[in-house]
Design a protein around this motif. Structure first.
Motif, short mmCIF file in Angstrom:
data_model
loop_
_atom_site.label_atom_id
_atom_site.label_comp_id
_atom_site.label_asym_id
_atom_site.label_seq_id
_atom_site.Cartn_x
_atom_site.Cartn_y
_atom_site.Cartn_z
N ALA A 52 0.98 -1.23 0.37
CA ALA A 52 0.16 0.08 -0.09
C ALA A 52 0.88 1.47 0.06
N GLY A 53 2.16 1.24 -0.18
CA GLY A 53 3.06 2.32 -0.27
C GLY A 53 3.71 2.71 1.24
N GLY A 54 3.12 1.91 2.23
CA GLY A 54 4.03 2.32 3.49
C GLY A 54 5.16 1.74 4.05
N GLU A 55 5.90 2.18 4.86
CA GLU A 55 7.39 1.69 5.31
C GLU A 55 7.09 0.95 6.85
N ALA A 56 7.35 -0.51 6.61
CA ALA A 56 7.25 -1.12 7.84
C ALA A 56 8.11 -2.32 7.89
N ARG A 57 8.52 -3.06 9.34
CA ARG A 57 9.22 -4.05 9.27
C ARG A 57 8.91 -4.70 10.26
N PHE A 58 9.03 -6.07 10.60
CA PHE A 58 8.51 -6.89 11.62
C PHE A 58 9.76 -7.30 12.33
N GLN A 59 9.78 -7.56 13.75
CA GLN A 59 10.48 -8.23 14.65
C GLN A 59 9.86 -8.91 15.56
N LYS A 60 10.36 -10.26 15.73
CA LYS A 60 9.62 -10.92 16.66
C LYS A 60 10.10 -10.45 18.14
N LEU A 61 9.04 -10.45 19.01
CA LEU A 61 9.26 -9.97 20.35
C LEU A 61 8.32 -10.58 21.41
N ASP A 62 8.83 -11.13 22.40
CA ASP A 62 8.24 -11.45 23.51
C ASP A 62 8.32 -10.47 24.61
N VAL A 63 7.18 -9.80 24.85
CA VAL A 63 7.10 -8.71 25.75
C VAL A 63 7.67 -8.94 27.09
N THR A 64 7.77 -10.29 27.48
CA THR A 64 8.26 -10.45 28.64
C THR A 64 9.79 -10.44 28.86
N SER A 65 10.46 -10.32 27.99
CA SER A 65 11.80 -10.62 27.72
C SER A 65 12.50 -9.12 27.46
N GLU A 66 13.33 -8.92 28.49
CA GLU A 66 14.21 -7.57 28.59
C GLU A 66 15.17 -7.73 27.45
N GLU A 68 14.84 -9.30 24.61
CA GLU A 68 14.30 -9.12 23.23
C GLU A 68 13.90 -7.59 23.26
N TRP A 69 13.37 -7.17 24.01
CA TRP A 69 13.23 -5.56 23.98
C TRP A 69 14.25 -4.76 23.78
N ASP A 70 15.56 -4.99 24.47
CA ASP A 70 16.76 -4.28 24.06
C ASP A 70 17.14 -4.50 22.45
N ALA A 71 17.11 -5.80 22.10
CA ALA A 71 17.22 -6.08 20.79
C ALA A 71 16.35 -5.39 19.90
N ASN A 110 2.74 -10.87 34.32
CA ASN A 110 4.12 -10.95 33.61
C ASN A 110 3.96 -10.26 32.40
N ILE A 111 2.69 -10.65 31.38
CA ILE A 111 2.80 -10.16 30.19
C ILE A 111 1.89 -8.71 30.14
N ASN A 112 0.67 -8.68 30.77
CA ASN A 112 0.05 -7.42 30.50
C ASN A 112 0.55 -6.37 31.39
N ALA A 113 1.15 -6.48 32.32
CA ALA A 113 1.57 -5.55 33.28
C ALA A 113 3.16 -5.10 33.16
N LYS A 114 3.82 -6.49 33.61
CA LYS A 114 5.48 -6.22 33.40
C LYS A 114 6.01 -5.99 32.00
N GLY A 115 5.33 -6.62 31.02
CA GLY A 115 5.57 -6.46 29.73
C GLY A 115 5.48 -4.96 29.11
N VAL A 116 4.58 -3.96 29.73
CA VAL A 116 4.34 -2.61 29.60
C VAL A 116 5.54 -1.91 30.27
N PHE A 117 5.80 -2.32 31.38
CA PHE A 117 6.67 -1.62 32.08
C PHE A 117 8.32 -1.80 31.13
N LEU A 118 8.60 -3.09 30.81
CA LEU A 118 9.76 -3.40 30.01
C LEU A 118 9.87 -2.79 28.79
N GLY A 119 8.75 -2.38 28.24
CA GLY A 119 8.64 -1.48 27.00
C GLY A 119 9.23 -0.06 27.32
N MET A 120 8.56 0.44 28.17
CA MET A 120 8.80 1.66 28.60
C MET A 120 10.29 1.92 29.17
#
Ligand code: NAD
Length: 249
Positions: A52-66, A68-71, A110-120
């Motif tokens: 559709a003309g947009g710019e995107a990439r995919f990366q596998k992430l488990d939000v519970t993994s510090e 994987e977030w850093d990567a 782990n997923i819904n709360a800590k995952g959000v903290f790890l993202g921030m």
């Protein structure tokens, strides 16, 4: 274009509200990194956005993994140079037939709360360096009120997201990092929902919504867009229900 030249990470982007948000952000000119556990669904959406003309990439992430977030953050910077926006949307359902199940409590935290903290935690240092950013954390109406058919761990995790959002908003406001939460109401069932996908339960839930219908994923994506964009430049630490009036009752 409302997000021209912005770089956005969207978690849980392979499905539901995350997918709708990734599509909309790309249409609005953002470079979007779709992060999710679901590799093939994520890759398919990246192709669709590209076609559709947009710019995107995919990366596998488990939000519970510090790690994987850093990567994810360092790969995003390598690809696009910065991170302006984080939509912390990935999550698992809290509707569970055994509402006193201990594993569900742990999973929710782990997923819904800590995952959000790890993202921030992962994006804030780079936003500090680049002069600011916008973080939108997906909570729920379940972050405000208890619900009969929902495990209390879901309510507690979504409530934690609501307050962690305010803490981060206050702590990083001077560095031009805005942090807000979005609270979807009754939406199309999550992949992990069983009870709330049941038509009878769903009909009951919808009867409690003043608007008389479930929400559309695009309606949540639009709220994410406003909070991610510079249109909301003086808005931080707020809660935005997208719920057809549910919380107004
Ligand atoms: N659907 C609803 O009724 C509803 C209502 C209020 C809030 N929410 C919240 O909105 C968000 C999105 O929900 P949805 O309806 O789009 O659900 P969905 O199930 O369609 O999508 C959730 C996505 O998160 C991903 N995910 C789950 N665990 C993950 C992990 N550990 N690491 C990375 N990705 C992971 C899944 O693979 C999926 O792609 C969730 O946080 C959810 O709690 C949903």
């Amino acid at each position: 274009m409302r997000l021209k030249d912005k770089v956005a990470i969207v978690t849980g982007a392979a499905s539901g509200m995350g997918a709708a948000t990734a599509r909309l952000f790309a249409q609005e000119g953002a470079k979007v990194v779709l992060a999710d556990l679901l590799v093939s669904e994520g890759a398919t959406l990246v192709e669709e956005i590209g076609a559709a003309g947009g710019e995107a990439r995919f990366q596998k992430l488990d939000v519970t993994s510090e790690a994987e977030w850093d990567a994810l953050v360092s790969d995003t910077i390598a690809a696009y140079g910065k991170v302006d926006i984080l939509i912390n949307n990935a999550g698992v359902s809290g509707s569970h037939p055994d509402i006193l199940n201990t594993n569900t409590w742990d999973e929710q935290m782990n997923i819904n709360a800590k995952g959000v903290f790890l993202g921030m935690r992962a994006v804030i240092p780079t936003m500090q360096k680049s002069g600011g950013g916008s973080i939108v954390n997906t909570s729920s109406i379940s972050g405000f009120v208890g619900q009969k058919f929902v495990h209390m761990g879901y309510n507690a995790a979504k409530g934690a997201v609501r307050l962690a959002t305010k803490a981060a908003a206050v702590q990083f406001a001077r560095e031009n990092i805005r942090v807000n939460s979005v609270h979807p109401g009754i939406m199309p069932a999550m992949r992990t929902s069983k009870m709330t996908a049941d038509p009878e339960v769903r009909a009951k839930m919808i009867r409690a919504v003043p608007a008389g219908r479930e929400g559309k994923v695009e309606e949540v994506a639009n709220a994410n867009l406003f909070l991610a964009s510079d249109e909301s430049s003086y808005i931080t630490g707020i809660e935005v229900p997208v719920d057809g009036g549910f919380l107004a009752q």
